[in-house]
Design an enzyme around this catalytic site. Sequence first.
Site, mmCIF file in Angstrom:
data_model
loop_
_atom_site.group_PDB
_atom_site.id
_atom_site.type_symbol
_atom_site.label_atom_id
_atom_site.label_comp_id
_atom_site.label_asym_id
_atom_site.label_seq_id
_atom_site.Cartn_x
_atom_site.Cartn_y
_atom_site.Cartn_z
ATOM 1 N N GLU A 179 161.333 95.119 4.823
ATOM 2 C CA GLU A 179 160.323 95.992 4.200
ATOM 3 C C GLU A 179 160.995 97.190 3.544
ATOM 4 O O GLU A 179 160.549 97.674 2.510
ATOM 5 C CB GLU A 179 159.286 96.404 5.256
ATOM 6 N N HIS A 215 165.746 96.602 7.374
ATOM 7 C CA HIS A 215 164.578 95.735 7.520
ATOM 8 C C HIS A 215 164.099 95.319 6.126
ATOM 9 O O HIS A 215 164.171 96.104 5.176
ATOM 10 C CB HIS A 215 163.462 96.477 8.280
ATOM 11 N N SER A 237 157.111 86.568 13.140
ATOM 12 C CA SER A 237 155.986 85.916 13.816
ATOM 13 C C SER A 237 156.356 85.325 15.178
ATOM 14 O O SER A 237 155.865 84.262 15.552
ATOM 15 C CB SER A 237 155.350 84.850 12.907
ATOM 16 N N GLY A 269 155.131 88.681 9.687
ATOM 17 C CA GLY A 269 153.725 89.063 9.624
ATOM 18 C C GLY A 269 152.825 87.997 9.015
ATOM 19 O O GLY A 269 151.665 88.241 8.718
ATOM 20 N N GLU A 311 165.770 87.653 9.970
ATOM 21 C CA GLU A 311 164.319 87.669 9.778
ATOM 22 C C GLU A 311 163.982 87.083 8.411
ATOM 23 O O GLU A 311 164.050 87.788 7.397
ATOM 24 C CB GLU A 311 163.791 89.106 9.840
ATOM 25 N N LYS A 369 156.663 99.267 13.613
ATOM 26 C CA LYS A 369 156.372 99.588 12.201
ATOM 27 C C LYS A 369 155.523 100.859 12.141
ATOM 28 O O LYS A 369 155.659 101.716 13.025
ATOM 29 C CB LYS A 369 155.712 98.393 11.496
ATOM 30 N N ASN A 386 159.323 96.173 17.188
ATOM 31 C CA ASN A 386 159.323 96.990 15.976
ATOM 32 C C ASN A 386 157.866 97.349 15.702
ATOM 33 O O ASN A 386 157.104 96.528 15.195
ATOM 34 C CB ASN A 386 159.921 96.167 14.810
HETATM 35 P P1 PGA Z 1 156.305 90.130 12.915
HETATM 36 O O1 PGA Z 1 157.377 91.197 12.354
HETATM 37 O O2 PGA Z 1 156.716 89.801 14.315
HETATM 38 O O3 PGA Z 1 154.981 90.855 12.847
HETATM 39 O O4 PGA Z 1 156.364 88.951 12.000
HETATM 40 C C1 PGA Z 1 158.736 91.102 12.661
HETATM 41 C C2 PGA Z 1 159.496 92.195 11.961
HETATM 42 O O5 PGA Z 1 159.167 92.531 10.808
HETATM 43 O O6 PGA Z 1 160.462 92.770 12.518
#
Ligand code: PGA
Length: 250
Positions: free
Chosen positions: A98, A96, A211, A173, A167, A14, A12
């Site tokens: 976010e 997601h 992460s 992140g 998640e 982003k 992803n």
């Molecule tokens: P990350 O993000 O691996 O940077 O923690 C995962 C995601 O948001 O899909």
Amino acid sequence: MSEARRKLVVGNWKMHGSHAANEQLLEGLRAAGPLPADAAVCVPFPYLAQAAERLARTALQWGSQDCSAHEQGAYTGEVSAAMLADFGCRYAIVGHSERRALHAEGDQLVADKAQAALARGVTPIVCVGETLTQREAGETEAVVKRQLSAVIHTLAHCAGEMVVAYEPVWAIGTGRTATPEQAQAVHALLRAQLRAATPRADQMRLLYGGSVKPDNAASLFAQPDIDGGLIGGASLKAQDFLAICRAAVR
Ligand code: PGA
């Protein structure tokens, strides 16, 4: 049972990248050769054509990070599932955290997006997960079940076609990964919920995200109900992303 599920690792990106930077990243992925897992990258909309061109005739697939719930019409700024299909998208991430947090996307909208994607042959990767406050309040199970149940209900007999990504919001992140045991516990709950809804539950892939890095991927992927990962930060470096794909040996 679990042996029948080939692992799936999805990047992803982003809101990262540029035409030039993507060229390098995609070239690094193209050079990988055979991988022990299915792999895909979900790129920002403007770069779908670039991903489609660069990844054509490779084993890697590509997808988007969102999808409109609507077929077409006066929805300025939205991108329909039909348009994604035009670019050969195999996957669309929906729900997601976010988007849930920053764009106030609720459970039903996420379910409608998943349905719109499936209707065009694009596999939705439906994200669920609790915040830190919810985990600390002992609400993890209730939250993820509620999020998944909206999608199960809306997709009905097609529920077995989606990919689910657990998640935990507190792990995204932050460098703070759920332990393999914490992640497996939630995946087992989700699998049980899916078993009650679809005969395909044991073939469905449940990804863990938050992460995931080359050094923790193998222990997460070794869990019986973790069928791969949704990878944010580490998907922006070809070597890291490929190392995570190679961790999917089972
Ligand atoms: P990350 O993000 O691996 O940077 O923690 C995962 C995601 O948001 O899909």
